[in-house]
Each structure stands twice: as structure tokens, then as C-alpha cells.
Motif scaffolding. Structure first.
Motif: not given
Length: 163
Positions: A61-64, A92-94, A55-56
Motif C-alpha cells: 500500500a505504501v508503494r502504491a 487488500s483488506k488491510t 506487513s507485506m
């Protein structure tokens, strides 16, 4: 008067020593009964920590994407914002699922309440409307633990004013 010696009677093998031996056996039995419960709690804590970590990563990713939109300014290029989110998630492999990233742009009147939220009054006559961007990303976390839900939906969002 008779004088005599007092004989001390020592009873070996009974009493405290025998009690100590039986208590040691009970501790081993209790430990073997409690150990599987403790290991399960430890494993569930590890799995939930992995979900929190994922989740972090999704929030990062959203912040990027938000950082890209803030740096580039107006007009926000929505496809490049999505690309920034997807690139950070990939690094980040998400794994993002479905239509993983949604970017919406809206123009609201100056001083509109809840402008960064879902609704704001639109004012076509406003010469300088405020531009808000909302970025949402989602992913699925698979737990693999029988007594937890098999999949947990993760979603992160950020809303901000561009101008």
C-alpha cells in the motif's frame, strides 16, 4: 563315541518378541506427549506468517502511494497520495489504524547528506532544491495467541526523491 542329535531350544514368547511389544507402547506414549508441543509450534508459525503477510500488504500500500507520487511528479498532491495508500490498503483488506498514513514533503539542497532521512539542510537560496517525499503507514496485527503479545504494531515507510 556316542552320536546323538543336538536339540535346538526355541523359547517362544520371550526375548526379542516381548521387547518389540513393549517398545511399541512406549512410542505411542512419547508421541502423545510430544504432539501438543508440535501442534502449538505449528499454530504459532501460522499466526506469525499471517502477521508477516499483513506487513507485506502494508508495504504494498505504501508503494502504491509512492508510485502515484512518482508518476504525477511535481508538485506532489499529498491528499491524493494518502488516498492512493488508503485505496490499496482497502483493496487488500488491510485495516489502517489511528492516523494511519503520514506524507511529508521537504526540499533539500542538491547533494545534501541523508536527504531522504529525517533531516536535511534547507537552503532557501538554492534555485533548484530537491523535493523528497516520505510516506509512512501503520496498522495493528492481533495475534490471538496467549503466549505472544496480543497486538503487534506494523509500520512501513518509503522515502524517495521526486525530482
Amino acid at each position: 563315541m556316542a552320536t546323538g542329535r543336538v536339540k535346538r531350544v526355541v523359547n517362544k514368547g520371550t526375548g526379542a518378541r516381548r521387547h518389540k511389544l513393549t517398545q511399541g507402547g512406549a512410542a505411542v506414549v512419547e508421541f502423545t506427549l510430544v504432539l501438543p508441543i508440535l501442534l502449538n509450534l505449528l499454530f504459532v508459525g501460522y499466526v506469525l506468517a499471517q502477521g508477516y503477510y499483513k506487513s507485506m500488504l502494508l508495504a504494498n500500500a505504501v508503494r502504491a502511494g509512492a508510485q502515484y507520487a512518482a508518476v504525477k511528479g511535481l508538485p506532489p498532491d499529498l491528499t491524493k497520495i494518502v488516498a492512493a495508500v488508503v485505496e490499496d490498503a482497502t483493496l487488500s483488506k488491510t485495516t489502517l489504524v489511528g492516523s494511519p498514513v503520514a506524507v511529508t514533503e521537504k526540499k533539500c539542497a542538491v547533494g545534501a547528506p541523508n536527504a531522504a532521512g529525517d533531516s536535511c539542510p534547507s537552503t532557501p537560496n538554492d534555485p533548484k532544491p530537491r523535493t523528497y517525499v516520505r510516506i509512512t503507514a501503520s496498522s495493528i496485527f492481533t495475534t490471538g495467541v496467549p503466549y505472544l503479545p496480543p497486538e503487534i504494531d506494523l509500520s512501513q515507510a518509503v522515502a524517495f526523491r521526486v525530482n
